[in-house]
Scaffold this active site. Structure first.
Site, PDB file in Angstrom:
ATOM      1  N   ASP A  46       0.837  -1.207   0.000  1.00 25.23           N
ATOM      2  CA  ASP A  46       0.000   0.000   0.000  1.00 25.23           C
ATOM      3  C   ASP A  46       0.872   1.257   0.000  1.00 25.23           C
ATOM      4  O   ASP A  46       0.751   2.118   0.876  1.00 25.23           O
ATOM      5  CB  ASP A  46      -0.935   0.017   1.217  1.00 25.23           C
ATOM      6  CG  ASP A  46      -1.750  -1.243   1.359  1.00 25.23           C
ATOM      7  OD1 ASP A  46      -2.287  -1.713   0.343  1.00 25.23           O
ATOM      8  OD2 ASP A  46      -1.859  -1.771   2.486  1.00 25.23           O
ATOM      9  N   GLU A 212     -10.991  -1.849  -3.037  1.00 27.97           N
ATOM     10  CA  GLU A 212     -10.378  -1.076  -1.958  1.00 27.97           C
ATOM     11  C   GLU A 212      -9.205  -0.280  -2.524  1.00 27.97           C
ATOM     12  O   GLU A 212      -9.053  -0.139  -3.736  1.00 27.97           O
ATOM     13  CB  GLU A 212      -9.901  -2.017  -0.847  1.00 27.97           C
ATOM     14  CG  GLU A 212      -8.944  -3.096  -1.317  1.00 27.97           C
ATOM     15  CD  GLU A 212      -8.644  -4.137  -0.250  1.00 27.97           C
ATOM     16  OE1 GLU A 212      -9.260  -4.117   0.820  1.00 27.97           O
ATOM     17  OE2 GLU A 212      -7.754  -4.988  -0.500  1.00 27.97           O
TER      18      GLU A 212
END
Length: 340
Positions: A46, A212
């Site tokens: 991420d 997401e």
């Protein structure tokens, strides 16, 4: 997101497996390899990548390690792990406050803001917090605490935050995962107070449905909403998901940072829409967790993501998640990845 693009993706993989010719498959030709990096391996998941305003130094932020900080003087590295945003954990009183997920860092009003998530896998008891620093160096971050929290049975989940400035000059936070997927709300001028109700901007109802890791970026007259879709983690090398069900990145665009965002075919991202940006290819498996920054040294917009390897002894092992970097060609009006 499972949609026509996914079907074509899986079909390309199947045909490539059947082919014994030396001609590369159309899928493999569609995505460039990430920039080769120098120096020792650093774990990245991420990622959020930004250059410091004062000297152009690169700061890379990652999930885990209490929001790890990694720096370099050159985009190709070497990259050095130097510390954490929150070395003592987050002030948010929830399980996961010593882990810290998906920090998103941007520069506003002379300060660096890091929005982060506190949660554990499979839980809606999640929180988005924010920390502030004048330089991004370890030891300079002040945890400002919680911005927004979700609970079990809410229609959304407060993780994977990303900040942009909307067309009215106001901070806009985009976030979410599973449970209704991607939402937005405006923040107040203090960049901490929720100013509007959550509004859904992306949703996939077809299995496998998780969406997401959103990111919003303005280029020209459009705002682009990127999302990661599919299985991100915990892969069993002996029992991989069907081809195309692992992480990959989609995009839609709008003339407003608030949407509605539509793909190249005009399909709304709230109704399973999305144009494929990158998917597994070569040694790159399950790319996602994306972001973008404008590189002052190359003059290019750089697409930033993590990926797992699909080859060798480290194949499919999450502990070996790596940094992916490509340039973006916007000439078609849509993001096309290229070599840097």
């Amino acid at each position: 997101m499972t949609r026509l693009t996914d079907t074509l993706y899986a079909l390309c993989l199947f045909l490539a497996a059947l082919s014994f010719s030396s001609i590369a498959s159309p899928l493999a030709a569609a995505f460039p390899d990430p920039l080769p990096l120098t120096g020792p391996f650093v774990y990245v998941h991420d990622p959020s990548l930004i250059q410091r305003e004062s000297d152009g130094k690169y700061f890379l932020f990652t999930s885990h390690n209490k929001a790890g900080i990694i720096t370099a003087d050159n985009l190709a590295g070497p990259w050095t792990e130097v510390g954490s945003i929150l070395p003592n954990g987050a002030s948010v009183d929830l399980p996961g406050n010593n882990d810290i997920w998906a920090p998103d860092v941007s520069f506003h009003n002379g300060q660096y803001y890091a929005y982060y998530a506190v949660s554990v896998s499979g839980s809606q008891n999640s929180s988005i917090g924010v920390a502030i620093s004048p330089t991004m160096e370890p030891g300079t971050w002040t945890d400002e605490g919680e911005v927004f929290r979700t609970m079990k049975n809410d229609p959304y989940n407060a993780i994977d935050p990303t900040l942009t400035i909307d067309e009215n000059g106001m901070p806009l936070l985009t976030w979410g995962s599973y449970w209704g997927d991607i939402y937005q709300f405006n923040l107040g001028a203090d960049f901490k107070t929720v100013d509007t109700n959550p509004v859904q901007v992306a949703h996939n109802s077809t299995p496998p449905s998780p969406v997401e890791g959103s990111f919003v970026w303005q280029n020209g007259n459009f705002y682009y909403l990127f999302t990661s879709s599919g299985q991100c983690c915990s892969f069993d090398p002996n029992n991989l998901p069907p081809a195309g069900n692992e992480y990959k990145v989609f995009v839609g665009r709008s003339d407003s940072a608030h949407g509605p965002f539509v793909d190249e075919a005009g399909v709304d991202m709230r109704d399973n829409g999305g144009t494929l940006v990158i998917a597994s290819h070569g040694d790159v498996f399950a790319p996602g967790g994306e972001g973008i920054f404008s590189d002052s040294k190359s003059g290019k917009d750089i697409f930033v993501y993590h990926y797992l390897h699909s080859q060798g002894a480290i194949a499919y092992i999450e502990a070996n998640a790596s940094l992916g970097l490509n340039a973006i060609d916007w000439s078609s009006g849509w993001p096309v990845l290229t070599d840097i």
